[in-house]
Design a protein around this motif. Structure first.
Motif, PDB file in Angstrom:
ATOM      1  N   LYS A 166       4.236   5.541   6.899  1.00 13.87           N
ATOM      2  CA  LYS A 166       5.014   4.669   6.018  1.00 13.87           C
ATOM      3  C   LYS A 166       4.517   4.815   4.575  1.00 13.87           C
ATOM      4  N   PHE A 167       5.443   5.084   3.670  1.00  8.50           N
ATOM      5  CA  PHE A 167       5.023   5.277   2.275  1.00  8.50           C
ATOM      6  C   PHE A 167       6.055   4.697   1.313  1.00  8.50           C
ATOM      7  N   THR A 168       5.585   4.345   0.130  1.00  9.62           N
ATOM      8  CA  THR A 168       6.442   3.783  -0.915  1.00  9.62           C
ATOM      9  C   THR A 168       6.853   4.883  -1.892  1.00  9.62           C
ATOM     10  N   ASP A 169       7.726   4.540  -2.847  1.00  9.33           N
ATOM     11  CA  ASP A 169       8.132   5.488  -3.886  1.00  9.33           C
ATOM     12  C   ASP A 169       6.929   6.042  -4.638  1.00  9.33           C
ATOM     13  N   ASN A 170       5.930   5.204  -4.839  1.00  8.41           N
ATOM     14  CA  ASN A 170       4.787   5.609  -5.647  1.00  8.41           C
ATOM     15  C   ASN A 170       3.939   6.691  -4.996  1.00  8.41           C
ATOM     16  N   TYR A 171       4.072   6.856  -3.680  1.00  5.48           N
ATOM     17  CA  TYR A 171       3.225   7.838  -3.005  1.00  5.48           C
ATOM     18  C   TYR A 171       3.469   9.245  -3.535  1.00  5.48           C
ATOM     19  N   PHE A 172       4.712   9.674  -3.604  1.00  5.73           N
ATOM     20  CA  PHE A 172       5.006  11.011  -4.115  1.00  5.73           C
ATOM     21  C   PHE A 172       4.974  11.054  -5.643  1.00  5.73           C
ATOM     22  N   ASN A 173       5.403   9.976  -6.289  1.00  4.25           N
ATOM     23  CA  ASN A 173       5.411   9.946  -7.753  1.00  4.25           C
ATOM     24  C   ASN A 173       4.012  10.116  -8.336  1.00  4.25           C
ATOM     25  N   SER A 212      14.937   5.588   5.472  1.00  6.78           N
ATOM     26  CA  SER A 212      14.874   5.255   4.046  1.00  6.78           C
ATOM     27  C   SER A 212      15.231   3.780   3.857  1.00  6.78           C
ATOM     28  N   PRO A 213      14.998   3.235   2.673  1.00  7.59           N
ATOM     29  CA  PRO A 213      15.317   1.819   2.432  1.00  7.59           C
ATOM     30  C   PRO A 213      16.799   1.477   2.609  1.00  7.59           C
ATOM     31  N   LYS A 264       0.856  -1.183   0.000  1.00 13.86           N
ATOM     32  CA  LYS A 264       0.000   0.000   0.000  1.00 13.86           C
ATOM     33  C   LYS A 264       0.891   1.231   0.000  1.00 13.86           C
ATOM     34  N   THR A 265       0.533   2.256  -0.776  1.00 14.15           N
ATOM     35  CA  THR A 265       1.432   3.406  -0.941  1.00 14.15           C
ATOM     36  C   THR A 265       1.594   4.220   0.332  1.00 14.15           C
ATOM     37  N   LEU A 266       0.577   4.223   1.200  1.00 12.36           N
ATOM     38  CA  LEU A 266       0.661   4.996   2.452  1.00 12.36           C
ATOM     39  C   LEU A 266      -0.062   4.259   3.571  1.00 12.36           C
ATOM     40  N   ILE A 267       0.623   4.139   4.703  1.00  6.75           N
ATOM     41  CA  ILE A 267       0.029   3.523   5.893  1.00  6.75           C
ATOM     42  C   ILE A 267       0.358   4.392   7.101  1.00  6.75           C
ATOM     43  N   ILE A 268      -0.658   4.693   7.905  1.00  6.19           N
ATOM     44  CA  ILE A 268      -0.475   5.406   9.168  1.00  6.19           C
ATOM     45  C   ILE A 268      -0.664   4.383  10.280  1.00  6.19           C
ATOM     46  N   ASP A 269       0.333   4.263  11.138  1.00 11.73           N
ATOM     47  CA  ASP A 269       0.301   3.219  12.167  1.00 11.73           C
ATOM     48  C   ASP A 269       0.670   3.830  13.517  1.00 11.73           C
ATOM     49  N   GLU A 270      -0.230   3.712  14.495  1.00 13.62           N
ATOM     50  CA  GLU A 270       0.034   4.219  15.840  1.00 13.62           C
ATOM     51  C   GLU A 270      -0.096   3.078  16.835  1.00 13.62           C
ATOM     52  N   PHE A 271       0.908   2.920  17.702  1.00 13.68           N
ATOM     53  CA  PHE A 271       0.886   1.844  18.693  1.00 13.68           C
ATOM     54  C   PHE A 271       1.822   2.185  19.844  1.00 13.68           C
ATOM     55  N   GLU A 272       1.616   1.487  20.973  1.00  8.01           N
ATOM     56  CA  GLU A 272       2.463   1.687  22.146  1.00  8.01           C
ATOM     57  C   GLU A 272       3.045   0.346  22.575  1.00  8.01           C
ATOM     58  N   GLU A 273       4.328   0.353  22.939  1.00  5.99           N
ATOM     59  CA  GLU A 273       5.002  -0.891  23.319  1.00  5.99           C
ATOM     60  C   GLU A 273       5.994  -0.638  24.446  1.00  5.99           C
ATOM     61  N   GLU A 274       6.211  -1.682  25.235  1.00  7.65           N
ATOM     62  CA  GLU A 274       7.274  -1.644  26.241  1.00  7.65           C
ATOM     63  C   GLU A 274       8.531  -2.318  25.719  1.00  7.65           C
ATOM     64  N   LYS A 275       8.353  -3.178  24.713  1.00 10.71           N
ATOM     65  CA  LYS A 275       9.482  -3.786  24.018  1.00 10.71           C
ATOM     66  C   LYS A 275       9.173  -3.764  22.533  1.00 10.71           C
ATOM     67  N   GLU A 304       9.872   5.662   6.078  1.00 14.83           N
ATOM     68  CA  GLU A 304       9.125   5.862   7.308  1.00 14.83           C
ATOM     69  C   GLU A 304       9.444   7.227   7.928  1.00 14.83           C
ATOM     70  N   ILE A 305       8.403   7.912   8.365  1.00 13.17           N
ATOM     71  CA  ILE A 305       8.538   9.052   9.268  1.00 13.17           C
ATOM     72  C   ILE A 305       8.034   8.557  10.614  1.00 13.17           C
ATOM     73  N   ILE A 306       8.870   8.628  11.639  1.00  7.40           N
ATOM     74  CA  ILE A 306       8.517   8.072  12.949  1.00  7.40           C
ATOM     75  C   ILE A 306       8.475   9.196  13.981  1.00  7.40           C
ATOM     76  N   TYR A 307       7.313   9.374  14.597  1.00  6.73           N
ATOM     77  CA  TYR A 307       7.143  10.405  15.627  1.00  6.73           C
ATOM     78  C   TYR A 307       6.977   9.730  16.982  1.00  6.73           C
ATOM     79  N   ILE A 308       7.702  10.237  17.977  1.00  4.46           N
ATOM     80  CA  ILE A 308       7.614   9.692  19.333  1.00  4.46           C
ATOM     81  C   ILE A 308       6.581  10.518  20.097  1.00  4.46           C
TER      82      ILE A 308
END
Length: 277
Positions: free
Chosen positions: A79-86, A60-61, A8-19, A31-35
């Motif tokens: 998370k996005f692939t090359d095709n997202y901006f293209n 980046s890859p 999929k060209t774009l995925i937004i994923d939010e989750f919380e983990e201890e490990k 990936e753009i990763i925000y804390i």
């Protein structure tokens, strides 16, 4: 080391983990990763970067990374692939067409430094991330212009923060003289002046290069190459010192016949007739 894929060209994923649920890994996408909250160590390309709430990372890859969580962490992954901006070039400003976000994300300074977002960038970044995640709850954001511009604005915030931190990124300024010099130096090797090759060399999006070149040089790239090659060939003929076969070899033609047909098409005469002028 596992390499993750995404279709999929774009995925937004939010989750919380201890490990962190993944071992050291790489992937085929970006990936753009925000804390959002928490703390720990981000291991990326053998660099150890301490993280806390409000920090942002771009992957980046080419990168290998994982998180060593010290305090329960809530992540937001864009998370996005090359095709997202293209696929959205009609929405993108010239700056990001010439220097694509994908190329920007590969800069090594972003893998060696934790960006220190000051105000108002810190608040704008937090609000932007929240806007994207909230919108994702209502619709498929893959084709949303609103989310697209929100993601682009993140890169603007990164650039502003880099400027404020006085960090030196890899030069992204396009020097038109350098482009012309590159062409003139490599005109004898057809593969090196193909659009794909020259666009990659100057970190310009391949699908945008032709339009950029025509606007900048007031001539299409194809015509520029043909005119330059033909003019140089004419000068070789005028010197009358080299056989046509050798000139053909010098300019990367397969043989004398190939050069003859090319020149006849461009100048409406055979090389032998031109040499008599």
């Amino acid at each position: 080391m596992p390499k993750l894929n995404q279709f999929k060209t774009l995925i937004i994923d939010e989750f919380e983990e201890e490990k962190f649920h993944l071992p050291p890994h790489s992937h085929t996408y970006y990936e753009i990763i925000y804390i959002k909250k928490g703390s720990g160590i981000h291991h990326i390309n053998n660099n150890l970067l301490s993280y806390k709430a409000g920090d942002l990372f771009v992957i980046s890859p080419d990168d290998e990374h994982y998180f060593d969580i010290k305090k329960s962490t809530r992540f937001i992954f864009i998370k996005f692939t090359d095709n997202y901006f293209n696929s959205k070039q009609n929405l993108t400003c010239d700056e990001f067409l010439v220097h694509t976000p994908e190329n920007f994300m590969r800069d090594k300074i972003l893998k060696e430094t934790v960006l220190k977002f000051g105000e108002p960038c810190k608040t704008i970044l937090r609000n932007t991330i929240e806007n994207i995640t909230k919108y994702d709850q209502y619709i498929d954001v893959t084709n949303s212009p609103i989310v697209f511009y929100q993601i682009l604005s993140i890169f603007g915030l990164i650039k502003e923060t880099i400027r404020c931190m006085n960090l030196q990124m890899t030069s992204t300024h396009i020097d038109n003289e350098q482009i012309a010099n590159y062409i003139h130096q490599n005109i004898y090797q057809p593969k090196l002046v193909q659009i794909k090759t020259i666009a990659e060399h100057f970190n310009i999006a391949q699908t945008y290069f032709s339009a950029y070149f025509k606007r900048t040089f007031a001539i299409s790239y194809r015509d520029y190459i043909h005119n330059l090659r033909t003019t140089l060939i004419e000068k070789r003929f005028q010197n009358n010192q080299l056989p046509i076969k050798q000139i053909a070899y010098e300019f990367g033609f397969t043989d004398e016949s190939h050069l003859t047909n090319y020149f006849k098409k461009k100048r409406n005469m055979k090389p032998t007739d031109f040499k008599k002028l």
